[in-house]
Each structure stands twice: as structure tokens, then as C-alpha cells.
Design an enzyme around this catalytic site. Sequence first.
Site, PDB file in Angstrom:
ATOM      1  N   ILE A 135      45.825  39.619  41.213  1.00  0.00           N
ATOM      2  CA  ILE A 135      44.958  40.754  40.810  1.00  0.00           C
ATOM      3  C   ILE A 135      45.643  41.473  39.992  1.00  0.00           C
ATOM      4  O   ILE A 135      45.145  42.240  38.964  1.00  0.00           O
ATOM      5  CB  ILE A 135      44.441  41.379  42.117  1.00  0.00           C
ATOM      6  N   TYR A 136      46.966  42.088  40.184  1.00  0.00           N
ATOM      7  CA  TYR A 136      47.600  43.049  39.004  1.00  0.00           C
ATOM      8  C   TYR A 136      47.736  42.170  38.085  1.00  0.00           C
ATOM      9  O   TYR A 136      47.443  42.804  36.726  1.00  0.00           O
ATOM     10  CB  TYR A 136      49.062  43.153  39.802  1.00  0.00           C
ATOM     11  N   ALA A 137      48.054  40.934  37.740  1.00  0.00           N
ATOM     12  CA  ALA A 137      48.227  40.262  36.677  1.00  0.00           C
ATOM     13  C   ALA A 137      46.823  40.186  35.787  1.00  0.00           C
ATOM     14  O   ALA A 137      46.724  40.339  34.574  1.00  0.00           O
ATOM     15  CB  ALA A 137      48.509  38.799  36.716  1.00  0.00           C
ATOM     16  N   SER A 139      44.354  42.571  35.980  1.00  0.00           N
ATOM     17  CA  SER A 139      44.295  43.812  35.354  1.00  0.00           C
ATOM     18  C   SER A 139      45.086  43.919  34.132  1.00  0.00           C
ATOM     19  O   SER A 139      44.505  44.467  33.076  1.00  0.00           O
ATOM     20  CB  SER A 139      44.525  44.843  36.262  1.00  0.00           C
ATOM     21  N   LYS A 140      45.972  43.271  33.885  1.00  0.00           N
ATOM     22  CA  LYS A 140      47.005  43.322  32.815  1.00  0.00           C
ATOM     23  C   LYS A 140      46.472  42.311  31.630  1.00  0.00           C
ATOM     24  O   LYS A 140      46.680  42.667  30.616  1.00  0.00           O
ATOM     25  CB  LYS A 140      48.376  43.399  33.291  1.00  0.00           C
TER      26      LYS A 140
END
Length: 225
Positions: A135-137, A139-140
Site C-alpha cells: 500500500i505504501y508502494a 501511494s508512491k
Amino acid sequence: MIVVTGASRGLGRAVTDRLIESGEEVLGLSREEQDLPFETIQCNVSDYEAVKTVAKKLRQEKKELSGLVNAAGIASMNLAITTPPTMTQKLIQTNLVGTIYCCQIFAPLLIRRKSGSIINFSTIAVALGLKGESIYAASKAGVEGFSRAFAREMADFNIRVNCLAPGPIKTDLLKGVSDEQIDAIVSQQIVPKVFQPDDVCDLCEFLLSPQSSSLSGETFNIGGV
């Protein structure tokens, strides 16, 4: 003047300190009100009206903006299926939406000058597809896609837009990450090491300078993939 978001800590603070040392006038944006040794405004980048208020202040003070560094962001290492919806929303709102808001709102100040450089922060987790960072990836990855398209939109105004996607950097962000997790990430990089904030600052200075005038729409993976 250069606006740096996330300026109170981590890479944002390191970039701010470096730019000031180099003689640049910097305005730092910080989510929390803090007593810092440079001009700072409390501003949550995921709050559109708050960012607009900062831009309005710069216009009123007739500040000439030459660059924007979107370093504000949060990270969360967790499997997607066990990530609470509140964290998912926070990651997307801060990392992606916050970056978009700042680009939308500060770009007109650069357009008025007919030149400038914007640096948006991504992560090497996008290119490596790291387990536990989906999920972090995501967003980025949105930041990278937005930046490529936004670079084309800004090209007619002589404004460049690039992304920096660091691997593990020795900042407070790594405090909650185990040595085993860091080693697993580093082992997948072409340059297998943990980098220092200065490595990122060097690239930031270059991308903000006229020496990088031929570069736009690029994502630079620090560590290599």
C-alpha cells in the site's frame, strides 16, 4: 525561494539544512508546529485549504518561488490484508494526494517566473515491489505516474518535474525497521548499501540547479534496481 514539505524531520529536514547551507532561501512546511532554525509554517499537505493559505501568503509577500521539494510522507510496513483502512487512507492522502495538492497550488508561482524545478519523493519499494510495502508502494507509484504526466504539462513553462526514489536511508524512518528487513531490501539494490541523507541532498541540489536543465519526467532510484 524553495518550498520544502516535511521539513521538520528525516530527508525533508536534511534537504532543508543543505539548501540553507548553500545560501538558498527556504520555507519549510511541517505538519506540527515546531521551533526550528529556519522559516517554517505549520501545514498538513493533505489539507488543500491549508496549502492554499501558504501559497496566498507567498503571493502577498511577493516571494519568487524557484523550486518545490515534496518530501512530506509517511511509511507503513505491513501486509495489505492486515493494513487497517485508516492507515490505507492516511498513506494515500499524505503521500499521493498531498504531493498533488502542493504541485497544483505552488506550480502557478513557478509559472509566473517561467522556470523552476519540482522534486517529488517516491521510494525504491515501487520498482522492487517489496513484500509488506504494497500500500505504501501504491501511494508512491501514484506519485511517480503523476510526476511523469505533470512534467509534460509543465514543460511549456520551463518547469521540470522529477522523482527521487531512495532505498533505505539512515533517518528516523528506519528506527522501526529490523536489520533483517533492511538487509533484505538492500540485497535487491544494484548498489547494496544503506545510504546517508547527504546522498539524497546531493541529488536534490543537482535537480534544483540549472545543471539538470535537460532532465524532467524521470524517477531516480537511489541504490539502483
